[in-house]
Design an enzyme around this catalytic site. Sequence first.
Site, PDB file in Angstrom:
ATOM      1  N   ASN A  15       0.866  -1.187   0.000  1.00 11.62           N
ATOM      2  CA  ASN A  15       0.000   0.000   0.000  1.00 11.62           C
ATOM      3  C   ASN A  15       0.900   1.233   0.000  1.00 11.62           C
ATOM      4  OD1 ASN A  15      -1.969   1.922   0.267  1.00 11.62           O
ATOM      5  ND2 ASN A  15      -2.432   1.466   2.408  1.00 11.62           N
ATOM      6  N   LYS A  17       0.053   4.318  -0.670  1.00 11.24           N
ATOM      7  CA  LYS A  17      -0.628   5.552  -0.254  1.00 11.24           C
ATOM      8  C   LYS A  17      -0.371   6.649  -1.302  1.00 11.24           C
ATOM      9  CE  LYS A  17      -0.312   3.603   4.294  1.00 11.24           C
ATOM     10  NZ  LYS A  17      -0.189   3.760   5.755  1.00 11.24           N
ATOM     11  N   HIS A 101      -9.796   1.575   4.878  1.00 13.07           N
ATOM     12  CA  HIS A 101      -8.534   1.766   5.611  1.00 13.07           C
ATOM     13  C   HIS A 101      -8.728   2.791   6.726  1.00 13.07           C
ATOM     14  CE1 HIS A 101      -4.335   2.852   6.397  1.00 13.07           C
ATOM     15  NE2 HIS A 101      -4.011   1.691   5.844  1.00 13.07           N
ATOM     16  N   GLU A 103      -6.980   5.222   7.614  1.00 13.72           N
ATOM     17  CA  GLU A 103      -6.745   6.602   7.190  1.00 13.72           C
ATOM     18  C   GLU A 103      -7.952   7.176   6.452  1.00 13.72           C
ATOM     19  OE1 GLU A 103      -1.991   5.630   6.892  1.00 13.72           O
ATOM     20  OE2 GLU A 103      -3.185   5.775   5.057  1.00 13.72           O
ATOM     21  N   GLU A 173      -5.651  -4.320  10.690  1.00 11.74           N
ATOM     22  CA  GLU A 173      -4.608  -3.323  10.926  1.00 11.74           C
ATOM     23  C   GLU A 173      -4.934  -2.557  12.200  1.00 11.74           C
ATOM     24  OE1 GLU A 173      -2.214  -1.544   7.504  1.00 11.74           O
ATOM     25  OE2 GLU A 173      -4.281  -1.181   6.930  1.00 11.74           O
ATOM     26  N   GLY A 179       1.982   2.881  10.731  1.00 17.47           N
ATOM     27  CA  GLY A 179       2.985   3.930  10.622  1.00 17.47           C
ATOM     28  C   GLY A 179       3.756   4.222  11.897  1.00 17.47           C
ATOM     29  N   SER A 219       2.973  -1.640  10.347  1.00 20.18           N
ATOM     30  CA  SER A 219       4.418  -1.679  10.629  1.00 20.18           C
ATOM     31  C   SER A 219       5.039  -3.040  10.314  1.00 20.18           C
ATOM     32  CB  SER A 219       4.695  -1.282  12.082  1.00 20.18           C
ATOM     33  OG  SER A 219       4.279   0.058  12.318  1.00 20.18           O
TER      34      SER A 219
END
Length: 269
Positions: A15, A17, A101, A103, A173, A179, A219
């Site tokens: 991914n 992004k 996701h 985000e 996740e 991150g 991560s």
Amino acid sequence: MSQHKAARVPFVVANWKINKLHADVMAFLNEVNDKVPDQKVVETGIAAQDLFLADMVRATEKSPIHVVAENVHWEDYGAYTGETSPKALKDIGAKYVLIGHFERRKFFNETDSTVNLKVTAALRNGLRPIIDVDEDMSTYAQFMDAEPSVAQVAAALAGVSVDQIRNVTLAYEPTWAIGSGEAASADQAQKAAHLIRQTLAKLYSPVIAEQVRILYGGSVTPANAREIMLQDDIDGVLVGTAALDPQKFLELVAIAHNPTIPDFDTEEV
């Protein structure tokens, strides 16, 4: 490795992004295209910005790599400025799409309802959703024996048929791991994946639940991926930062191919 896990093809998804420019994307694909295994051995996918996807499809025409969209709208056509139609994604050759996701939920106000709309739109158009789940599984731990339904999973799959669920991948996740540089432990990831699989069994059947792939994301690196991918309910990884580097991406694919081998050669994946 359990018999059920052995029947599920491992899946490694990058991914990106909104990282990389066009030249970076093409250079990455030139580096990895002929080094990934056949889809029947390990499936590989790369999620990138929409403006790169058509060129990526062309660049991977002779490669097993699947092109993955990072988002999709729930309508095929209409006045939705700035959105991307699922029909258009299918038309250019995208195979998978990330949906829900963390985000997207945090920065763009996605909800369980819009995630479900996008999932059903993707399936309606022949795209395969990779649905992100970021719930805190500790809230379910005390009810493990009661087979609770993980709420985000149940909501995302509302109206998804038995035939359609076979084309769905789920990815756990944990929010705090995305991150952060700190991944969940293999045991934490396995417990979460097991709860998700229990939910699938409740929504569909134990047999169907064993056919659906569940990934771990957050991560992920070559250093921690091996132990994570050895877990019975985890069938691959959704990778951010580490997958920006072609050699690390190939290492992760090699690990997914055979996580029991301590040393690997990315030239012989």
